[in-house]
Scaffold this motif. Structure first.
Motif, PDB file in Angstrom:
ATOM      1  N   ALA A  31       1.470   6.645  -6.930  1.00 19.27           N
ATOM      2  CA  ALA A  31       0.540   7.633  -7.173  1.00 19.27           C
ATOM      3  C   ALA A  31       0.900   8.681  -7.180  1.00 19.27           C
ATOM      4  O   ALA A  31       0.642   9.668  -7.748  1.00 19.27           O
ATOM      5  CB  ALA A  31      -0.902   7.100  -6.507  1.00 19.27           C
ATOM      6  N   SER A  55      -5.671   6.973  -1.470  1.00 16.25           N
ATOM      7  CA  SER A  55      -7.072   7.051  -2.036  1.00 16.25           C
ATOM      8  C   SER A  55      -7.498   5.558  -2.071  1.00 16.25           C
ATOM      9  O   SER A  55      -6.627   4.615  -1.625  1.00 16.25           O
ATOM     10  CB  SER A  55      -7.025   7.577  -3.473  1.00 16.25           C
ATOM     11  N   ALA A  56      -8.680   5.279  -2.649  1.00 19.29           N
ATOM     12  CA  ALA A  56      -9.103   3.907  -2.594  1.00 19.29           C
ATOM     13  C   ALA A  56      -8.259   3.196  -3.464  1.00 19.29           C
ATOM     14  O   ALA A  56      -8.286   1.859  -3.191  1.00 19.29           O
ATOM     15  CB  ALA A  56     -10.642   3.915  -3.050  1.00 19.29           C
ATOM     16  N   ALA A  57      -7.690   3.726  -4.531  1.00 14.89           N
ATOM     17  CA  ALA A  57      -6.904   2.893  -5.526  1.00 14.89           C
ATOM     18  C   ALA A  57      -5.740   2.584  -5.032  1.00 14.89           C
ATOM     19  O   ALA A  57      -5.114   1.596  -5.164  1.00 14.89           O
ATOM     20  CB  ALA A  57      -6.645   3.730  -6.701  1.00 14.89           C
ATOM     21  N   THR A  58      -5.030   3.202  -3.954  1.00 17.82           N
ATOM     22  CA  THR A  58      -3.825   3.025  -3.396  1.00 17.82           C
ATOM     23  C   THR A  58      -4.014   2.120  -2.045  1.00 17.82           C
ATOM     24  O   THR A  58      -2.830   1.637  -1.466  1.00 17.82           O
ATOM     25  CB  THR A  58      -2.943   4.162  -3.360  1.00 17.82           C
ATOM     26  N   LEU A  77      -7.763  -1.198  -3.220  1.00 16.53           N
ATOM     27  CA  LEU A  77      -7.638  -1.976  -4.216  1.00 16.53           C
ATOM     28  C   LEU A  77      -6.425  -3.046  -3.976  1.00 16.53           C
ATOM     29  O   LEU A  77      -6.515  -4.269  -4.026  1.00 16.53           O
ATOM     30  CB  LEU A  77      -7.308  -1.247  -5.553  1.00 16.53           C
ATOM     31  N   GLN A 126       7.333   4.667 -12.570  1.00 10.12           N
ATOM     32  CA  GLN A 126       6.080   3.746 -12.677  1.00 10.12           C
ATOM     33  C   GLN A 126       6.625   2.298 -12.910  1.00 10.12           C
ATOM     34  O   GLN A 126       6.172   1.392 -12.254  1.00 10.12           O
ATOM     35  CB  GLN A 126       5.093   4.166 -13.647  1.00 10.12           C
ATOM     36  N   SER A 133       2.173   1.589  -3.499  1.00 14.29           N
ATOM     37  CA  SER A 133       0.996   1.883  -4.502  1.00 14.29           C
ATOM     38  C   SER A 133       0.802   3.478  -4.419  1.00 14.29           C
ATOM     39  O   SER A 133       0.593   4.372  -5.148  1.00 14.29           O
ATOM     40  CB  SER A 133      -0.173   1.269  -4.120  1.00 14.29           C
ATOM     41  N   SER A 134       0.966   3.855  -2.903  1.00 13.36           N
ATOM     42  CA  SER A 134       0.584   5.527  -2.753  1.00 13.36           C
ATOM     43  C   SER A 134       1.800   6.365  -3.108  1.00 13.36           C
ATOM     44  O   SER A 134       1.497   7.187  -3.727  1.00 13.36           O
ATOM     45  CB  SER A 134       0.400   5.483  -1.155  1.00 13.36           C
ATOM     46  N   THR A 160       0.810  -1.326   0.029  1.00  9.91           N
ATOM     47  CA  THR A 160      -0.256  -0.176  -0.026  1.00  9.91           C
ATOM     48  C   THR A 160       0.674   1.159  -0.063  1.00  9.91           C
ATOM     49  O   THR A 160       0.678   2.250  -0.659  1.00  9.91           O
ATOM     50  CB  THR A 160      -0.962  -0.092   1.093  1.00  9.91           C
ATOM     51  N   ASN A 162       5.912  -0.317 -10.043  1.00  7.39           N
ATOM     52  CA  ASN A 162       4.850  -1.413 -10.179  1.00  7.39           C
ATOM     53  C   ASN A 162       5.464  -2.964 -10.372  1.00  7.39           C
ATOM     54  O   ASN A 162       4.757  -3.726 -10.063  1.00  7.39           O
ATOM     55  CB  ASN A 162       4.098  -1.109 -11.605  1.00  7.39           C
ATOM     56  N   LYS A 215      -2.462   6.153 -22.221  1.00  6.70           N
ATOM     57  CA  LYS A 215      -1.297   6.315 -21.194  1.00  6.70           C
ATOM     58  C   LYS A 215      -0.104   6.587 -21.933  1.00  6.70           C
ATOM     59  O   LYS A 215       0.888   6.876 -21.167  1.00  6.70           O
ATOM     60  CB  LYS A 215      -1.325   4.835 -20.271  1.00  6.70           C
TER      61      LYS A 215
END
Length: 293
Positions: free
Chosen positions: A37, A255-258, A261, A170, A33-34, A30, A174, A157
């Motif tokens: 982002a 966020s919810a995506a970071t 998910l 990224q 991921s954050s 997480t 990733n 993208k």
């Protein structure tokens, strides 16, 4: 799940160890991921706002796709305008001794946007093109037919590769995140396989007393779900709390995506890994196992 919960209480040390492991993996995933982002926002947020969704970015074919290296000729500029596009100019300058990227825009843009990790200021095309070292690229509606000789057309993208920092950041982050998903599945699979073998006598007794395989499987997977829920929930809370403390010092976006998910993916990976432990349960023959116990 009665037996599974009792076993978790009886083996508190092992349960705490695997929960702590899952928590640490969750924090890593997480947080990365954050961070990804946040870095993405500081790399291309101005370009994302400026281009919108249904446009293509046309840059000079110099072997790279960065906006900083694109300088369209007069002929290419006229060609893009004839096709219904516009020219995006970029320059670098200093405002109050602070390095700043200046982008051209004919409409007002939000503040607090970034490009290549530098704050962005929007001005008219005439003003930006007059700045020293100004570069240029074309912006066209997606699907517009244009002569691409000496040009590279970026869509979707791929447009964010116009930032020199975006792709490298990224890709590496990733890759680490995906490897952590795989590691999570392997760690959970190994742990629950060993745990299942250690508790096999209890499983055998339950089967001998009439418990169906469906009940045994539900008990094992329910135990794994509780462990995952506790570990992942703790990891998400730790990341959220840490982000509140350090958000001003490093680029991090919550966020919810970071958070949500990655938590769902980790849970799915963990359950997939723990499903490996079901093999001994499915192969239980109560009489034979009890005779050998």
């Amino acid at each position: 799940m009665f037996q599974g919960i009792r076993e978790l209480r009886a083996a508190r040390g092992r349960a705490a160890l695997i929960i702590a492991t899952i928590t640490l993996i969750t924090v890593l995933v997480t947080f990365l991921s954050s961070l990804a982002a946040g870095l993405s926002y500081q790399s291309v947020s101005a370009l994302q706002e400026r281009l919108g969704e249904d446009t293509s970015l046309v840059v000079e074919d110099t072997g790279t796709t960065t906006l900083a290296s694109s300088r369209l000729t007069d002929e290419q500029t006229q060609q893009i305008r004839d096709a219904g596009g516009e020219i995006l100019y970029m320059a670098r300058t200093r405002i109050n001794e602070r390095p700043t990227v200046v982008l051209s825009s004919s409409t007002p843009m939000p503040d607090d946007l970034y490009f290549d990790h530098q704050p962005v200021r929007f001005e008219s095309a005439a003003d930006v093109s007059a700045l020293p070292g100004a570069t240029s690229a074309g912006v066209l509606p997606t699907g517009t037919d244009v002569n691409t000789d000496g040009l590279t057309v970026l869509e979707g993208k791929d447009r964010w590769n116009a930032s020199s920092s975006y792709a490298g950041e990224q890709m590496s982050l990733n890759l680490m995140i995906n490897l952590l998903y795989v590691i999570s599945a392997l760690v959970l699979g190994a742990f629950f396989t060993v745990w299942t073998l250690q508790r096999l006598r209890g499983v055998v007794i339950s089967a001998a007393l009439g418990a169906s395989r469906r009940v045994l499987i539900s008990d094992a997977m329910g135990q794994a779900f509780l462990v995952l829920l506790t570990g992942i929930g703790a990891g998400v809370l730790l990341t959220w709390g840490a982000s509140m403390l350090i958000s001003g010092s490093i680029p991090i976006e919550i966020s919810a995506a970071t958070l949500a998910l990655p938590a769902v993916i980790l849970g799915a990976a963990g359950l997939a890994g723990s499903a490996v432990s079901l093999k001994p349960v499915l192969g239980v023959e109560p009489r034979a196992a009890l005779a050998n116990a």
